[in-house]
Design a protein around this motif. Structure first.
Motif, PDB file in Angstrom:
ATOM      1  N   MET A  57       0.822  -1.206   0.000  1.00  0.00           N
ATOM      2  CA  MET A  57       0.000   0.000   0.000  1.00  0.00           C
ATOM      3  C   MET A  57       0.861   1.263   0.000  1.00  0.00           C
ATOM      4  N   GLN A  58       1.959   1.229   0.737  1.00  0.00           N
ATOM      5  CA  GLN A  58       2.819   2.404   0.815  1.00  0.00           C
ATOM      6  C   GLN A  58       3.427   2.733  -0.541  1.00  0.00           C
ATOM      7  N   VAL A  59       3.887   1.723  -1.249  1.00  0.00           N
ATOM      8  CA  VAL A  59       4.520   1.958  -2.545  1.00  0.00           C
ATOM      9  C   VAL A  59       3.479   2.201  -3.631  1.00  0.00           C
ATOM     10  N   ASN A  60       2.520   1.286  -3.766  1.00  0.00           N
ATOM     11  CA  ASN A  60       1.623   1.313  -4.910  1.00  0.00           C
ATOM     12  C   ASN A  60       0.549   2.390  -4.826  1.00  0.00           C
ATOM     13  N   VAL A  61       0.106   2.710  -3.615  1.00  0.00           N
ATOM     14  CA  VAL A  61      -0.973   3.692  -3.462  1.00  0.00           C
ATOM     15  C   VAL A  61      -0.414   5.042  -3.032  1.00  0.00           C
ATOM     16  N   ARG A  62       0.206   5.072  -1.868  1.00  0.00           N
ATOM     17  CA  ARG A  62       0.745   6.354  -1.407  1.00  0.00           C
ATOM     18  C   ARG A  62       1.808   6.889  -2.353  1.00  0.00           C
ATOM     19  N   GLY A  63       2.686   6.017  -2.825  1.00  0.00           N
ATOM     20  CA  GLY A  63       3.739   6.461  -3.720  1.00  0.00           C
ATOM     21  C   GLY A  63       3.199   7.031  -5.017  1.00  0.00           C
ATOM     22  N   THR A  64       2.192   6.376  -5.581  1.00  0.00           N
ATOM     23  CA  THR A  64       1.581   6.870  -6.818  1.00  0.00           C
ATOM     24  C   THR A  64       0.940   8.231  -6.613  1.00  0.00           C
ATOM     25  N   TRP A  65       0.244   8.398  -5.492  1.00  0.00           N
ATOM     26  CA  TRP A  65      -0.348   9.707  -5.172  1.00  0.00           C
ATOM     27  C   TRP A  65       0.735  10.772  -5.029  1.00  0.00           C
ATOM     28  N   LEU A  66       1.818  10.463  -4.329  1.00  0.00           N
ATOM     29  CA  LEU A  66       2.858  11.464  -4.082  1.00  0.00           C
ATOM     30  C   LEU A  66       3.583  11.863  -5.364  1.00  0.00           C
ATOM     31  N   VAL A  67       3.830  10.913  -6.260  1.00  0.00           N
ATOM     32  CA  VAL A  67       4.458  11.267  -7.538  1.00  0.00           C
ATOM     33  C   VAL A  67       3.526  12.182  -8.331  1.00  0.00           C
ATOM     34  N   SER A  68       2.254  11.843  -8.355  1.00  0.00           N
ATOM     35  CA  SER A  68       1.278  12.667  -9.071  1.00  0.00           C
ATOM     36  C   SER A  68       1.199  14.064  -8.468  1.00  0.00           C
ATOM     37  N   ARG A  69       1.182  14.131  -7.156  1.00  0.00           N
ATOM     38  CA  ARG A  69       1.118  15.430  -6.480  1.00  0.00           C
ATOM     39  C   ARG A  69       2.324  16.287  -6.817  1.00  0.00           C
ATOM     40  N   ALA A  70       3.500  15.681  -6.821  1.00  0.00           N
ATOM     41  CA  ALA A  70       4.712  16.436  -7.129  1.00  0.00           C
ATOM     42  C   ALA A  70       4.729  16.921  -8.569  1.00  0.00           C
ATOM     43  N   ALA A  71       4.105  16.165  -9.467  1.00  0.00           N
ATOM     44  CA  ALA A  71       4.120  16.528 -10.889  1.00  0.00           C
ATOM     45  C   ALA A  71       3.089  17.591 -11.242  1.00  0.00           C
ATOM     46  N   LEU A  72       2.060  17.766 -10.429  1.00  0.00           N
ATOM     47  CA  LEU A  72       0.946  18.640 -10.798  1.00  0.00           C
ATOM     48  C   LEU A  72       1.350  20.080 -11.149  1.00  0.00           C
ATOM     49  N   PRO A  73       2.216  20.740 -10.385  1.00  0.00           N
ATOM     50  CA  PRO A  73       2.566  22.113 -10.770  1.00  0.00           C
ATOM     51  C   PRO A  73       3.141  22.211 -12.179  1.00  0.00           C
ATOM     52  N   TYR A  74       3.933  21.247 -12.568  1.00  0.00           N
ATOM     53  CA  TYR A  74       4.528  21.254 -13.913  1.00  0.00           C
ATOM     54  C   TYR A  74       3.485  20.928 -14.970  1.00  0.00           C
TER      55      TYR A  74
END
Length: 253
Positions: free
Chosen positions: A116-133
Motif C-alpha cells: 500500500m505504501q509503494v503502490n498507493v501512497r507512492g503513486t499519489w505522491l508522484v502525481s502530487r509532485a508533478a501537478l505544478p509542472y
C-alpha cells in the motif's frame, strides 16, 4: 518517420519504474514517438539508457524511492529541470508480491503495508509532485498503470489487487480535481505480461491468462505501448477518468 509515429514530438515525459519490464518498454516507445524522456526507478536504469542510446535516442535518468516523500519531490523536480518542464507522467512503479501465494488469512501485515505504501501512497505522491509542472503545460497527461487483477478479482493476491483497485479509484478522483487545469488522468489495466518482473509467477497462472484471452497468446510489454502513447498524446485530449484494459480480452470493461 511518419507523423503518426511522432505523436509525442516536443512532449516531456517522466516514466517511473523504467529500469526494466513495462516501464522500459514505455520509455523506448515514448522516445521513438518524439518525446523527451526521463526514466525513474530505485533500481539501476543503465540498461534502459543503453537501449535508448543504441537506437540513437536520448533520455535522462533520476533515482526515485516511492517509500520516501522527500525523495519523490526531489526526483520529479530534477526530471522537470532536465527536460525544461513536464507534459506527461506515467505512474508505472509498483511492487507485486506473492502472485498465486498466500491467502488473505495468511497475508502478513508487513506485506500489506509495504504494498500500500509503494503502490498507493507512492503513486499519489508522484502525481502530487508533478501537478505544478503539468498545470504549466496546459495539456498535462497522467497515465496510471493499474492491473486487470483489480477488474476480475485475482485470488491469493489480496494486497496487490487492493492497491491496484485504489489506483483505479484515484484515477477517477484525480481526473475530477484536475480537469479544470487541462490535465487528463487515465488508467491502463494490463494483464499478466511476460517480463523480468513476472518471472516468478507460477506457470499455471500464465496458462490461465493465455487460455482465457479472446486473443489467446502470451502478453508482452510492447502490446501495451500504443495505448500509453495514445493517452500521453493530443489524440486523447477529451478522454479522462477512464480505465482501458489492455489484456487481449481476458476481461472486458
Amino acid at each position: 518517420m511518419s507523423s503518426r509515429t511522432r505523436v509525442l514530438a516536443g512532449r516531456k515525459v517522466l516514466i517511473t519504474g523504467a529500469a526494466r519490464g513495462l516501464g522500459q518498454s514505455f520509455a523506448l516507445a515514448a522516445a521513438r514517438a518524439g518525446a523527451k524522456v526521463v526514466v525513474a526507478d530505485i533500481l539501476d536504469t543503465q540498461e534502459t539508457l543503453v537501449h535508448l542510446r543504441d537506437e540513437g535516442l536520448h533520455a535522462d535518468a533520476v533515482t526515485i524511492d516511492l517509500n520516501d516523500p522527500g525523495a519523490i519531490d526531489q526526483a520529479v523536480d530534477e526530471a522537470a529541470r532536465k527536460m525544461g518542464g513536464l507534459d506527461g507522467l506515467v505512474n508505472n512503479a509498483a511492487i507485486a508480491t506473492g502472485i498465486g501465494g498466500p491467502t488473505m488469512e495468511m497475508l502478513s501485515l508487513e506485506t500489506w503495508d509495504r504494498v500500500m505504501q509503494v503502490n498507493v501512497r507512492g503513486t499519489w505522491l508522484v502525481s502530487r509532485a508533478a501537478l505544478p509542472y503539468l498545470r504549466q503545460a496546459n495539456h498535462g497527461k497522467i497515465v496510471m498503470v493499474a492491473s486487470d487483477t483489480a477488474l476480475w478479482g485475482a485470488p491469493r493476491l489480496m494486497a496487490y489487487v487492493a492497491s491496484k483497485g485504489a489506483v483505479l479509484a484515484m484515477t477517477r478522483a484525480m481526473a475530477r480535481e484536475v480537469g479544470k487545469d487541462g490535465i487528463c488522468v487515465n488508467a491502463i489495466a494490463p494483464g499478466l505480461t511476460q517480463c523480468e518482473a513476472t518471472e516468478y509467477v507460477p506457470e499455471e497462472r500464465h496458462r490461465l491468462y493465455e487460455d482465457g484471452r479472446a486473443i489467446a497468446r502470451a502478453q508482452v510489454p510492447t502490446d501495451i505501448d500504443g495505448t500509453v502513447l495514445y493517452l500521453l498524446s493530443s489524440l486523447s485530449d477529451f478522454v479522462t477518468g477512464q480505465t482501458l484494459p489492455v489484456n487481449g480480452g481476458f476481461v472486458f470493461n
